[in-house]
Design an enzyme around this catalytic site. Structure first.
Site, short mmCIF file in Angstrom:
data_model
loop_
_atom_site.label_atom_id
_atom_site.label_comp_id
_atom_site.label_asym_id
_atom_site.label_seq_id
_atom_site.Cartn_x
_atom_site.Cartn_y
_atom_site.Cartn_z
N ARG A 170 -1.91 -23.36 0.24
CA ARG A 170 -0.91 -22.28 -0.34
C ARG A 170 -1.23 -21.18 1.27
NH1 ARG A 170 0.78 -20.42 -4.81
NH2 ARG A 170 1.10 -18.80 -4.39
N ASN A 173 -0.96 -6.83 -2.95
CA ASN A 173 0.65 -6.85 -3.44
C ASN A 173 0.39 -7.86 -4.40
OD1 ASN A 173 3.31 -8.01 -3.49
ND2 ASN A 173 2.10 -9.32 -2.89
N TYR A 217 -0.39 -6.76 -19.48
CA TYR A 217 0.20 -6.88 -18.32
C TYR A 217 -0.01 -4.75 -17.65
CZ TYR A 217 3.18 -7.00 -14.53
OH TYR A 217 3.92 -6.89 -12.63
N LYS A 247 -0.78 -2.43 -15.06
CA LYS A 247 0.09 -1.98 -14.27
C LYS A 247 -0.28 -0.14 -13.47
CE LYS A 247 -0.10 -4.97 -12.20
NZ LYS A 247 -0.07 -5.16 -10.54
N THR A 276 11.74 -13.69 -8.36
CA THR A 276 10.43 -14.09 -7.65
C THR A 276 10.40 -15.54 -9.36
OG1 THR A 276 8.85 -12.77 -8.47
CG2 THR A 276 10.08 -12.54 -6.26
#
Length: 256
Positions: free
Chosen positions: A37, A81, A152, A156, A185
């Site tokens: 990657r 990020n 999730y 966050k 995305t």
């Protein structure tokens, strides 16, 4: 010119953030999960600087990433990020932690603790942080029923808690947290409504601008606007409990 480390910059919002920074003349150190990657990132962004690798779903991988990032040089800004979305089933990492919690919360904590303090820190969250629920006795869904999107959302929310805790502990570092929006995305999915450049612009502004509004600390923002976060994020006791749990899990304390 600022020197900026952007985690999770191999694709999506992270790559767009790196691209915008490079276009403005800043030096960007990228991060990818592995060398394959990393090669893709170098090909996509020829102007990028060093690219460091490390798997954030592993304490050893995150520590190796921190060591590589230190060797690559100092930073004016670190943008945390990297992150993963909800999962249909609870998955444990090699360290025995719930994967979403480790990647989204423990990894940025550990990197923050291991890297030299930059002038500015930016953490990414999601608007779903407002649905997060504090459960200090079971942050990793070890006992309560699994719910991927709740895990999730909780992670966050804990990212906002982490950012505010760091802002309080390190007042000399300009530390903020950003909701990038629902961005088109791979992570955002097919229903996302917001374009990719919008998802990176606020982080770039916070990282590089001398605008008086960009150099204030301890805020939750979206599209450069200050928003009110989940009320739990303001609670010092919750901030301290999260830091203590991350220290317990990693064996690394946030330097004072």
């Amino acid at each position: 010119m600022a020197r900026v480390l952007v985690t999770g910059s191999a694709d999506g919002i992270g790559r767009e953030t790196a691209a915008q920074l490079i276009a403005l003349g800043h030096e960007v150190v990228g991060h990818a999960r592995n060398e394959s990657r990393a090669d893709d990132l170098r090909a996509a962004l020829p102007g990028i600087g060093p690219v460091v690798t490390g798997e954030l779903a592993s304490l050893a991988g995150t520590t190796a990433l921190a060591e590589a990032a230190v060797k690559a040089g100092g930073y004016d800004v670190v943008i945390h990020n990297a992150g993963i979305s909800g999962r249909p089933a609870r998955h444990l990492t090699v360290d025995g932690m719930e994967q979403i919690f480790q990647v989204n919360v423990v990894a940025p904590y550990l990197l923050t603790a291991l890297l030299p303090r930059p002038a500015r820190l930016v953490y990414l969250t999601s608007g779903l942080e407002s649905d997060g629920v504090v459960d200090l006795d079971d942050m990793q869904f070890a006992r309560k029923p699994w719910h991927g999107m709740r895990a999730y959302s909780d992670s966050k929310m804990y990212d906002v808690v982490l950012a505010f805790a760091v802002a309080r502990r390190w007042p000399e570092v300009i530390t903020n947290v950003v909701d990038p929006g629902w961005i088109k995305t791979r992570l955002g999915g097919p229903g996302a409504t917001d374009e990719l450049p919008e998802g990176a612009e606020t982080q770039v502004w916070l990282a590089t601008s001398d605008d008086p509004e960009a150099v204030r600390t301890g805020r939750y923002l979206k599209r450069r606007r200050v928003l009110e976060p989940n009320p739990a994020a303001r609670e010092h006791a919750i901030q301290d409990a999260l830091l203590a749990e991350c220290e317990r899990l990693t064996g690394v304390a946030l330097p004072t």
